[in-house]
Design a protein around this motif. Sequence first.
Motif, short mmCIF file in Angstrom:
data_model
loop_
_atom_site.label_atom_id
_atom_site.label_comp_id
_atom_site.label_asym_id
_atom_site.label_seq_id
_atom_site.Cartn_x
_atom_site.Cartn_y
_atom_site.Cartn_z
N GLN A 36 42.73 67.31 45.08
CA GLN A 36 43.74 66.64 44.27
C GLN A 36 43.17 65.41 43.56
O GLN A 36 43.54 65.11 42.42
N PHE A 37 42.28 64.72 44.22
CA PHE A 37 41.63 63.56 43.59
C PHE A 37 40.84 64.00 42.37
O PHE A 37 40.96 63.40 41.29
N ASP A 38 40.04 65.06 42.52
CA ASP A 38 39.26 65.56 41.39
C ASP A 38 40.16 66.08 40.28
O ASP A 38 39.87 65.90 39.08
N LEU A 39 41.28 66.72 40.65
CA LEU A 39 42.18 67.29 39.66
C LEU A 39 42.85 66.21 38.82
O LEU A 39 42.99 66.36 37.59
N HIS A 40 43.26 65.12 39.44
CA HIS A 40 44.04 64.11 38.72
C HIS A 40 43.21 62.96 38.16
O HIS A 40 43.67 62.28 37.23
N PHE A 41 42.01 62.74 38.70
CA PHE A 41 41.21 61.61 38.22
C PHE A 41 39.85 62.03 37.68
O PHE A 41 39.26 61.29 36.90
N GLY A 42 39.36 63.19 38.09
CA GLY A 42 38.13 63.73 37.53
C GLY A 42 36.98 62.75 37.54
O GLY A 42 36.67 62.11 38.55
N THR A 43 36.34 62.59 36.37
CA THR A 43 35.17 61.71 36.25
C THR A 43 35.55 60.24 36.24
O THR A 43 34.67 59.38 36.25
N GLN A 44 36.84 59.95 36.22
CA GLN A 44 37.28 58.55 36.25
C GLN A 44 37.39 58.01 37.67
O GLN A 44 37.86 56.88 37.86
N GLY A 45 36.98 58.79 38.65
CA GLY A 45 37.10 58.33 40.02
C GLY A 45 35.94 58.77 40.88
O GLY A 45 35.19 59.68 40.53
N ARG A 46 35.81 58.12 42.00
CA ARG A 46 34.80 58.48 43.01
C ARG A 46 35.48 58.40 44.37
O ARG A 46 36.04 57.36 44.73
N TYR A 47 35.45 59.50 45.10
CA TYR A 47 36.14 59.56 46.38
C TYR A 47 35.19 59.23 47.53
O TYR A 47 34.03 59.68 47.54
N LEU A 48 35.68 58.46 48.49
CA LEU A 48 34.89 58.07 49.66
C LEU A 48 35.71 58.34 50.91
O LEU A 48 36.87 57.95 51.01
N ILE A 49 35.11 59.02 51.87
CA ILE A 49 35.81 59.30 53.12
C ILE A 49 35.86 58.04 53.97
O ILE A 49 34.88 57.30 54.09
N ASP A 50 37.02 57.78 54.51
CA ASP A 50 37.23 56.61 55.35
C ASP A 50 36.13 56.50 56.41
O ASP A 50 35.90 57.42 57.20
N PHE A 51 35.43 55.38 56.41
CA PHE A 51 34.29 55.17 57.30
C PHE A 51 34.69 55.31 58.77
O PHE A 51 33.98 55.91 59.57
N PHE A 52 35.83 54.78 59.12
CA PHE A 52 36.24 54.79 60.52
C PHE A 52 36.68 56.17 60.96
O PHE A 52 36.63 56.50 62.15
N HIS A 53 37.10 57.00 60.01
CA HIS A 53 37.43 58.38 60.33
C HIS A 53 36.15 59.14 60.69
O HIS A 53 36.12 59.92 61.65
N VAL A 54 35.08 58.90 59.94
CA VAL A 54 33.78 59.52 60.25
C VAL A 54 33.29 59.02 61.61
O VAL A 54 32.74 59.79 62.41
N CYS A 55 33.50 57.73 61.88
CA CYS A 55 33.04 57.16 63.14
C CYS A 55 33.75 57.78 64.34
O CYS A 55 33.19 57.79 65.45
#
Length: 358
Positions: A196-215
């Motif tokens: 959904q992030f790519d669909l609505h923001f495309g090249t105007q955005g960069r998605y980052l997974i929550d660091f604490f979720h990875v931890c």
Amino acid sequence: KKLYWYTTFGRIEVMEPLWRNGTGIERPFSAAAGVSCRGCSLPLQRVMTDFGADHSFAPAAAQLKEHYGIDVPVSAVQRTTEHHAQCMYEQEAARVIAPGTSAERFIGEIDGSMVPVVEPSATSADHRKGKVLSWKEVRLTLVHCHGSVSPVFGGHLAGGVEESGRQWECCAAKAGFGPASHLHGLGDGAPWIVNQFDLHFGTQGRYLIDFFHVCDYLSAAAPVCAADHAQAWLDVQKERLKANQVAAVLSALAPFVQADQEDDPVTACDRYLRNRLDYLDYQGAIQQGLPIGSGEIESAHRYIIQQRLKRPGAWWSPAHVEAMLALRLNRANHEWEAYWQRAEKEAAGTGQSVVASL
């Protein structure tokens, strides 16, 4: 005939003359004053909705009695609050939001929270019996300009992932996001969020997974990879992630991966990281002064959704969840005053200064 209605000054009662007109009856005072019997003035409805938005309906009625000396049934507070909540929901659903013009960087986050829902049984003819209780996810989004402390919120219960993406885009537009803007997105690693992030923001955005979720995944793997010094091992992996040394983290996991056991914590952590390598640029975010955790949206769940919709013993119909969420979002987005100004104009246009009991 006796005519009475409620206002913030208390109960007002008059003896109203009735005029017979053929077979009908006219009430000239009610028509001229814009009142109806057992009704509530718009200012009183605002007070009732104000209390009902933040508190259970019984305590809200008690607050009304304490602060205004007005004794109204709990059911009246509930009906009034839910009526205006539904109006807010419908107004927001019909709202058209134009893109902003800002060229700045924005922060956007998304997350879900479970709320208690009650629905009538599909197999029962009597909807009062066989009700089904369940927990359903309410999704909350926020967007704000980088450096701002006033986010714009959106949320929904129904509509699926497509509605989540639409809400996120609407939040961004409300916050001023436009064709020249850039969005730093944060959330967990669910594939639908990235899509959904790519669909609505495309090249105007960069998605980052929550660091604490990875931890969380690394924490589960630590006792297996370093039984004698799990915390020290975990701290090393965290620093490697912040330095974009994901390959080193995967190498530390590799000796303990059991490909034939998908539920193994090390295997799960390894798989999670390998499937999301494009969304782990923590070093880049830190260098630009951008957040790497989605704590802002998780905190918002508590004071927007959970504070009102997850009270002990409370169960909501899906329609009431949507309406009450719209009410909570209206207040969080500082649109409360605008709603009541619009309601006053509409009441003035119809000549109704007091609305009948809802």
